[in-house]
Design a protein around this motif. Structure first.
Motif: not given
Length: 258
Positions: A150-156, A162-165, A233-234
Motif C-alpha cells: 500500500p501507498k498513499p492515495l494518488h492525488p490524480n 472528483r470530476e465524476q462526482g 477511469a474510462d
C-alpha cells in the motif's frame, strides 16, 4: 434470380467467432484477461493452435494484448466487449431488421448483491477508483479494495474521481492482509504483479484479472500522468458496466457459507 445469392457475405462476427476454438477463447476472455498459457489450460489445445486463433481474433479487433508489468515476456489478452456488442448488433441487423439488438436494461441497484474485492499493488489508484465506481452503481454490494504494497492515495485518483462526482479524499490505502480469511464473491486483480501474489480466499470466489497499466507510471509529474488516470477511469467504468449483470446472478457469500 435467387435474391439470396446477391446478398452481402456473412457478417464479420460470424467469420471471427464461428470456429469452435475461437469461440472457446472468446468465452474464456469474457471472464478474465489471460496469458497464452492460461488459455491453453482453459481450452485444452496446443500453443500453436491457440496462438494462431488469437492472432485471428486480434486482427479482427475482438481481442487486444498488453505486455505484462510483472514479466515483460508475457502478454495479457483482453476481450473488447464493446466491439463484440457492436459486431453482434450488426450481425442481427444483417439477417433481419427485427433482430437488431436492443441495449440491455441496466440491472436495478437493489437487485445486485454480494461481496467484491479489488486488488492492485499500491491500492493508491486503480483499485480505489474501481471500488468507488462500483459502489456508486451497486450500492447494495459490499465492496473493498487493497494492495500488496500500500501507498498513499494518488492525488490524480482523487482529482479524476472528483470530476465524476465521487469524493475519495477521505479514503486510505489498505493491505491485502486485512482481508485474509474473509469471503468474497469476486476477487478482481487490476495489475499483473498483484495477480502473481494474490492469496487464497475461502469460499472459492470468482477470480478475475483485469490487466491494466499503472497510471502513475505514465509521467514524472502529476500533470504528465493525469491523462492516464482519466483513461483508467474510462476503462474501469466500461469493465464495471459489464460486471454489473453478473452481480444479479452471482452465488452470494451467505449462500456459500451454508
Amino acid at each position: 434470380m435467387d435474391t439470396a445469392r446477391r446478398t452481402p457475405g456473412a457478417p464479420r462476427f460470424l467469420h471471427l467467432a464461428g470456429e469452435q476454438l475461437r469461440w472457446d477463447l472468446l468465452r474464456a476472455l469474457a471472464h478474465s484477461d489471460h496469458r497464452v498459457g492460461d488459455l491453453i489450460t482453459a481450452v485444452g489445445q496446443p500453443q500453436s493452435l491457440v496462438s494462431y486463433h488469437l492472432r485471428k481474433l486480434r486482427s479482427g479487433g475482438l481481442v487486444t494484448g498488453r505486455r505484462s508489468s510483472a514479466d515483460g515476456r508475457d502478454t495479457y489478452y483482453r476481450l473488447d466487449l464493446d466491439r463484440c456488442a457492436e459486431l453482434l448488433a450488426d450481425t442481427g441487423q444483417g439477417l433481419h431488421p427485427a433482430l437488431a439488438l436492443v441495449p440491455p436494461t441496466p440491472p436495478a441497484a437493489g437487485s445486485m448483491r454480494g461481496r467484491v474485492l479489488f486488488l492492485c499493488t499500491g491500492n493508491s489508484a486503480r483499485s480505489q477508483m474501481a471500488e468507488a465506481l462500483l459502489r456508486r452503481r451497486a450500492p447494495h454490494v459490499e465492496i473493498a479494495s487493497a494492495g500488496s504494497h500500500p501507498k498513499p492515495l494518488h492525488p490524480n485518483a482523487i482529482a479524476v474521481m472528483r470530476e465524476q462526482g465521487i469524493d475519495l479524499s477521505g479514503h486510505h490505502s489498505k493491505h491485502i492482509d486485512e482481508f485474509t480469511g474473509q469471503r468474497f464473491d469476486y476477487v478482481i486483480s487490476l495489475c499483473d504483479k498483484v495477480r502473481e501474489v494474490c492469496p487464497e480466499f475461502p469460499g472459492h470466489p470468482d477470480l478475475v484479472h483485469w490487466s491494466m497499466p499503472d497510471p502513475s507510471a505514465a509521467g514524472d509529474t502529476p500533470e504528465a500522468s493525469y491523462p492516464a488516470f482519466a483513461r483508467t477511469a474510462d476503462e474501469l467504468s466500461t469493465r464495471i458496466g459489464f460486471l454489473l449483470p453478473n452481480l444479479t446472478r452471482t452465488h452470494l457469500t451467505e449462500t456459500r457459507r451454508s
